[in-house]
Design a protein around this motif. Structure first.
Motif, mmCIF file in Angstrom:
data_model
loop_
_atom_site.group_PDB
_atom_site.id
_atom_site.type_symbol
_atom_site.label_atom_id
_atom_site.label_comp_id
_atom_site.label_asym_id
_atom_site.label_seq_id
_atom_site.Cartn_x
_atom_site.Cartn_y
_atom_site.Cartn_z
ATOM 1 N N MET A 1 4.859 -1.588 -0.405
ATOM 2 C CA MET A 1 4.586 -1.569 -1.828
ATOM 3 C C MET A 1 4.207 -0.154 -2.280
ATOM 4 O O MET A 1 4.605 0.260 -3.358
ATOM 5 C CB MET A 1 3.475 -2.577 -2.134
ATOM 6 N N PHE A 2 3.451 0.575 -1.451
ATOM 7 C CA PHE A 2 3.059 1.941 -1.805
ATOM 8 C C PHE A 2 4.284 2.822 -2.038
ATOM 9 O O PHE A 2 4.340 3.598 -2.989
ATOM 10 C CB PHE A 2 2.172 2.553 -0.715
ATOM 11 N N LYS A 3 5.286 2.703 -1.156
ATOM 12 C CA LYS A 3 6.482 3.522 -1.283
ATOM 13 C C LYS A 3 7.246 3.180 -2.564
ATOM 14 O O LYS A 3 7.748 4.070 -3.246
ATOM 15 C CB LYS A 3 7.385 3.366 -0.061
ATOM 16 N N TYR A 4 7.357 1.882 -2.880
ATOM 17 C CA TYR A 4 8.051 1.495 -4.111
ATOM 18 C C TYR A 4 7.315 2.055 -5.323
ATOM 19 O O TYR A 4 7.929 2.597 -6.239
ATOM 20 C CB TYR A 4 8.193 -0.027 -4.240
ATOM 21 N N ILE A 5 6.002 1.930 -5.318
ATOM 22 C CA ILE A 5 5.211 2.430 -6.451
ATOM 23 C C ILE A 5 5.345 3.947 -6.562
ATOM 24 O O ILE A 5 5.538 4.481 -7.659
ATOM 25 C CB ILE A 5 3.740 1.989 -6.323
ATOM 26 N N SER A 6 5.283 4.652 -5.434
ATOM 27 C CA SER A 6 5.428 6.110 -5.455
ATOM 28 C C SER A 6 6.793 6.523 -5.993
ATOM 29 O O SER A 6 6.903 7.422 -6.837
ATOM 30 C CB SER A 6 5.256 6.690 -4.048
ATOM 31 N N THR A 7 7.826 5.871 -5.495
ATOM 32 C CA THR A 7 9.179 6.151 -5.977
ATOM 33 C C THR A 7 9.292 5.799 -7.448
ATOM 34 O O THR A 7 9.871 6.544 -8.238
ATOM 35 C CB THR A 7 10.212 5.350 -5.157
ATOM 36 N N GLY A 8 8.717 4.676 -7.819
ATOM 37 C CA GLY A 8 8.744 4.244 -9.216
ATOM 38 C C GLY A 8 8.018 5.202 -10.140
ATOM 39 O O GLY A 8 8.484 5.488 -11.247
ATOM 40 N N VAL A 9 6.871 5.706 -9.699
ATOM 41 C CA VAL A 9 6.111 6.664 -10.510
ATOM 42 C C VAL A 9 6.937 7.935 -10.713
ATOM 43 O O VAL A 9 7.022 8.460 -11.830
ATOM 44 C CB VAL A 9 4.742 6.980 -9.867
ATOM 45 N N LEU A 10 7.564 8.417 -9.648
ATOM 46 C CA LEU A 10 8.399 9.606 -9.752
ATOM 47 C C LEU A 10 9.566 9.372 -10.713
ATOM 48 O O LEU A 10 9.787 10.151 -11.647
ATOM 49 C CB LEU A 10 8.919 10.023 -8.381
#
Length: 130
Positions: A1-10
């Protein structure tokens, strides 16, 4: 989930900057939205596939088609929210864009997680006649 959120934020940050910059210089809010999301489409595919969901196998036409279907469903909901907020609810177009971004993110995550990144036995080559 952290990776999806990080990618999503970018991706969201880049898209929002594109959308708001275009609106600021006078581009229509719908066209600004379309161009902003188009800018992040390829990056989203590459980063989500390789980093977020750790897919290392070869990219297939079927996988690209699934990604595009998820994108178009998410985007259709996004632009519908934006238009309803601006045209019917008379909300400021910048705030409407934010509501669209939230709706897109939620639908896109579900679609990416359960449609795009799901590896079917047909994709793995299982079930083929021996």
């Amino acid at each position: 989930m952290f990776k999806y959120i990080s990618t999503g934020v970018l991706n969201t940050g880049l898209g929002a900057i594109s959308i708001f910059s275009l609106q600021f210089i006078g581009v229509n809010y719908v066209l600004s939205n379309m161009l902003g999301y188009s800018a992040g489409l390829a990056a989203s595919f590459i980063v989500n596939r390789a980093w977020t969901f750790r897919r290392r196998d070869a990219v297939s036409a079927f996988e690209i088609a699934k990604f595009m279907i998820v994108f178009f469903i998410s985007y259709t909901i996004n632009i519908s929210v934006v238009i309803v907020f601006v045209e019917i609810l008379k909300v400021n177009s910048y705030l409407a864009q934010m509501a669209g971004i939230v709706s897109y993110g939620a639908i896109n995550f579900v679609g990416l997680r359960y449609v795009f990144m799901r590896v079917d036995s047909a994709e793995k080559g299982e079930g083929d006649a021996a």
